[in-house]
Design an enzyme around this catalytic site. Structure first.
Site, PDB file in Angstrom:
ATOM      1  N   LYS A 166       0.648  -1.082   0.238  1.00 18.86           N
ATOM      2  CA  LYS A 166       0.133  -0.246   0.526  1.00 18.86           C
ATOM      3  C   LYS A 166       0.503   1.189  -0.584  1.00 18.86           C
ATOM      4  O   LYS A 166       1.626   1.338   0.664  1.00 18.86           O
ATOM      5  CB  LYS A 166      -0.255  -0.054   0.879  1.00 18.86           C
ATOM      6  N   ARG A 223     -10.636   9.996   1.043  1.00 19.38           N
ATOM      7  CA  ARG A 223     -11.049  10.909   2.461  1.00 19.38           C
ATOM      8  C   ARG A 223     -11.689  11.798   2.466  1.00 19.38           C
ATOM      9  O   ARG A 223     -11.990  12.456   3.640  1.00 19.38           O
ATOM     10  CB  ARG A 223      -9.126  11.553   2.398  1.00 19.38           C
ATOM     11  N   LYS A 272       1.137   9.954   5.611  1.00 22.19           N
ATOM     12  CA  LYS A 272       1.349   8.470   6.399  1.00 22.19           C
ATOM     13  C   LYS A 272       2.152   7.586   5.483  1.00 22.19           C
ATOM     14  O   LYS A 272       2.824   6.612   5.714  1.00 22.19           O
ATOM     15  CB  LYS A 272      -0.175   7.881   5.581  1.00 22.19           C
ATOM     16  N   GLU A 319       7.179  -7.243   2.147  1.00 23.40           N
ATOM     17  CA  GLU A 319       5.985  -6.715   2.429  1.00 23.40           C
ATOM     18  C   GLU A 319       5.377  -7.716   1.932  1.00 23.40           C
ATOM     19  O   GLU A 319       4.820  -8.717   2.957  1.00 23.40           O
ATOM     20  CB  GLU A 319       5.457  -5.725   2.147  1.00 23.40           C
ATOM     21  N   LYS A 342      -1.514  -1.513  -3.595  1.00 24.47           N
ATOM     22  CA  LYS A 342      -2.590  -0.711  -4.029  1.00 24.47           C
ATOM     23  C   LYS A 342      -2.111   1.031  -3.831  1.00 24.47           C
ATOM     24  O   LYS A 342      -0.836   0.989  -3.074  1.00 24.47           O
ATOM     25  CB  LYS A 342      -3.612  -0.435  -2.463  1.00 24.47           C
ATOM     26  N   SER A 375      -9.836   4.949  -5.344  1.00 23.58           N
ATOM     27  CA  SER A 375     -10.863   6.577  -4.944  1.00 23.58           C
ATOM     28  C   SER A 375     -10.312   7.675  -6.432  1.00 23.58           C
ATOM     29  O   SER A 375     -11.178   8.082  -7.229  1.00 23.58           O
ATOM     30  CB  SER A 375     -11.105   7.247  -4.187  1.00 23.58           C
ATOM     31  N   TYR A 380     -14.734   0.879  -8.347  1.00 21.65           N
ATOM     32  CA  TYR A 380     -16.210   1.801  -7.214  1.00 21.65           C
ATOM     33  C   TYR A 380     -16.196   1.715  -8.437  1.00 21.65           C
ATOM     34  O   TYR A 380     -17.954   1.709  -8.665  1.00 21.65           O
ATOM     35  CB  TYR A 380     -15.528   2.884  -7.698  1.00 21.65           C
TER      36      TYR A 380
HETATM   37  C1  PBG Z   1      -8.473   4.086   5.547  1.00 25.06           C
HETATM   38  C2  PBG Z   1      -7.688   4.157   3.568  1.00 25.06           C
HETATM   39  C3  PBG Z   1      -7.447   4.749   3.007  1.00 25.06           C
HETATM   40  C4  PBG Z   1      -8.523   3.842   1.878  1.00 25.06           C
HETATM   41  C5  PBG Z   1      -8.910   2.253   1.724  1.00 25.06           C
HETATM   42  N1  PBG Z   1      -9.171   1.860   3.025  1.00 25.06           N
HETATM   43  C6  PBG Z   1      -7.260   5.679   2.651  1.00 25.06           C
HETATM   44  C7  PBG Z   1      -6.326   5.511   3.014  1.00 25.06           C
HETATM   45  O1  PBG Z   1      -4.758   5.205   3.458  1.00 25.06           O
HETATM   46  O2  PBG Z   1      -5.689   6.802   3.238  1.00 25.06           O
HETATM   47  C8  PBG Z   1      -8.327   3.853   0.334  1.00 25.06           C
HETATM   48  C9  PBG Z   1      -9.116   3.730  -1.202  1.00 25.06           C
HETATM   49  C10 PBG Z   1      -9.500   4.708  -2.173  1.00 25.06           C
HETATM   50  O3  PBG Z   1      -8.578   6.295  -1.864  1.00 25.06           O
HETATM   51  O4  PBG Z   1     -10.621   4.161  -3.243  1.00 25.06           O
HETATM   52  N2  PBG Z   1      -6.892   2.457   5.761  1.00 25.06           N
END
Ligand code: PBG
Length: 330
Positions: free
Chosen positions: A202, A212, A224, A240, A255, A281, A320
């Site tokens: 991730k 968000r 993050k 990982e 991701k 997203s 989505y």
């Molecule tokens: C939360 C989480 C996030 C997403 C999925 N779970 C956001 C983040 O890590 O800030 C992102 C999903 C997306 O952008 O569609 N831990």
């Protein structure tokens, strides 16, 4: 003009493209509704539905409408749903206490969904951010995200979600050691049949912006980057993946997906468990924005993007686009 028979070409790849039937016959990859997981946004209240402004066609829904949406999607053949909660600020605290509240929005809705639709697969998100007053995925002390202190909280969260009926736990927090820690907690509590789809690679990505917005879950300070990966790295994704595989993950997720197709392929070439791609997203928003301007054909671009993820090696795609894709092939 020479007659084509005059030129000596042994391989003419165009022969396998000469009409639709032969193109279909030799097609290597196909996206089906079976491959898709549909992320859903859950909010408090009754009969409430609001569109995420940066994700046209995607809504936050109260639990009653979420149930309706799941029913509609199941009629289109979608069987797996990843539910994300959006909580009001007053329910958030340092330790994400609300994540364990059985009567709270998330766990009570999961229970209801599982009761109504026992044959659906319900995936849940394990991370502190929806419940944390700091907006981070881990426990924060003096501006630092503490790893080992977070594991205990995540494990309890995972067990509570399993108790509520979750079929697949999705740790999205990127703390070290969390897959093994959560696996052990699930097993100790009688949930050895509950799967883990680990957010393995991730990345600290700008593509999460619209998500968000949807849940109002941006970090209250900093970013993050001390837990999510550097977009420049792929060897680190292998590390990982090695850890998550050995700690008992059932799926490895990459991701975002579109800018990380090489990482999907890398993990698929090296691990014998299913690889999932999270078409996030921001990837959805880009397509919708350009399509709204008439600059691209959104439906065709969507299909091409989903196909690219399959071709790279993902057997599962969180997207989505799931519902509109399912409609388009009905
Ligand atoms: C939360 C989480 C996030 C997403 C999925 N779970 C956001 C983040 O890590 O800030 C992102 C999903 C997306 O952008 O569609 N831990």
């Amino acid at each position: 003009m020479p007659n084509s028979s005059m030129i000596d070409i042994t391989h003419r790849p165009r022969r396998n493209r000469k009409n639709a039937a032969v193109r279909n016959l030799v097609q290597e990859n196909t996206v089906t509704v079976n491959d898709l997981i549909y992320p859903l946004f859950l909010i408090e209240g009754k009969n409430k539905k609001s569109e995420v402004h940066s994700m046209p066609g995607i809504f936050r829904r109260s639990s009653d409408l979420l149930l309706k949406e799941i029913e509609e999607c199941m009629n289109l053949g979608i069987m797996t749903f990843d539910v994300f909660p959006g909580l009001s600020e007053k329910l958030k605290d340092k330790k994400a206490t609300e994540s364990l509240n059985e009567k709270g929005l998330y766990l009570s809705t999961l229970r209801e969904v599982k009761k109504r639709f026992p044959e659906a697969l319900i995936m849940t998100d394990v991370a502190m951010d929806p419940y944390s007053s700091d907006g981070h995925d881990g426990f924060v002390k003096n501006g630092e995200i503490l790893n080992d202190e977070t594991l205990e909280i995540l494990a309890k969260m995972a067990v509570a979600q399993a108790e509520a009926g979750a079929d697949i736990i999705g740790p999205s927090d990127m703390m070290d050691g969390r897959v093994g820690y959560i696996r052990e907690a699930l097993d100790d509590n009688g949930f050895s049949n509950v799967s883990i789809m680990s957010y393995t690679a991730k990345y600290a990505s700008a593509f999460y912006g619209p998500f968000r917005d949807a849940l109002d879950s941006a970090p209250k300070f900093g970013d993050k980057k001390t837990y999510q990966m550097n977009p420049a790295n792929s060897k680190e994704a292998l590390l990982e993946a090695d850890l998550d595989f050995n700690e008992g993950a059932d799926f490895l997720m990459v991701k975002p997906a579109l800018s990380y197709l090489d990482v999907i392929k890398l993990l698929n070439d090296n691990f014998n468990i299913p690889i999932a791609a999270y078409n996030v997203s921001g990837e959805y928003a880009m397509v919708k924005a350009a399509a709204a301007k008439g600059w691209i054909d959104g439906d065709r671009v969507r299909n091409e993007i989903l196909l690219s993820m399959k071709r790279a090696g993902a057997s599962v795609i969180l997207t989505y686009f799931a519902k509109e894709f399912a409609k388009s092939i009905k």
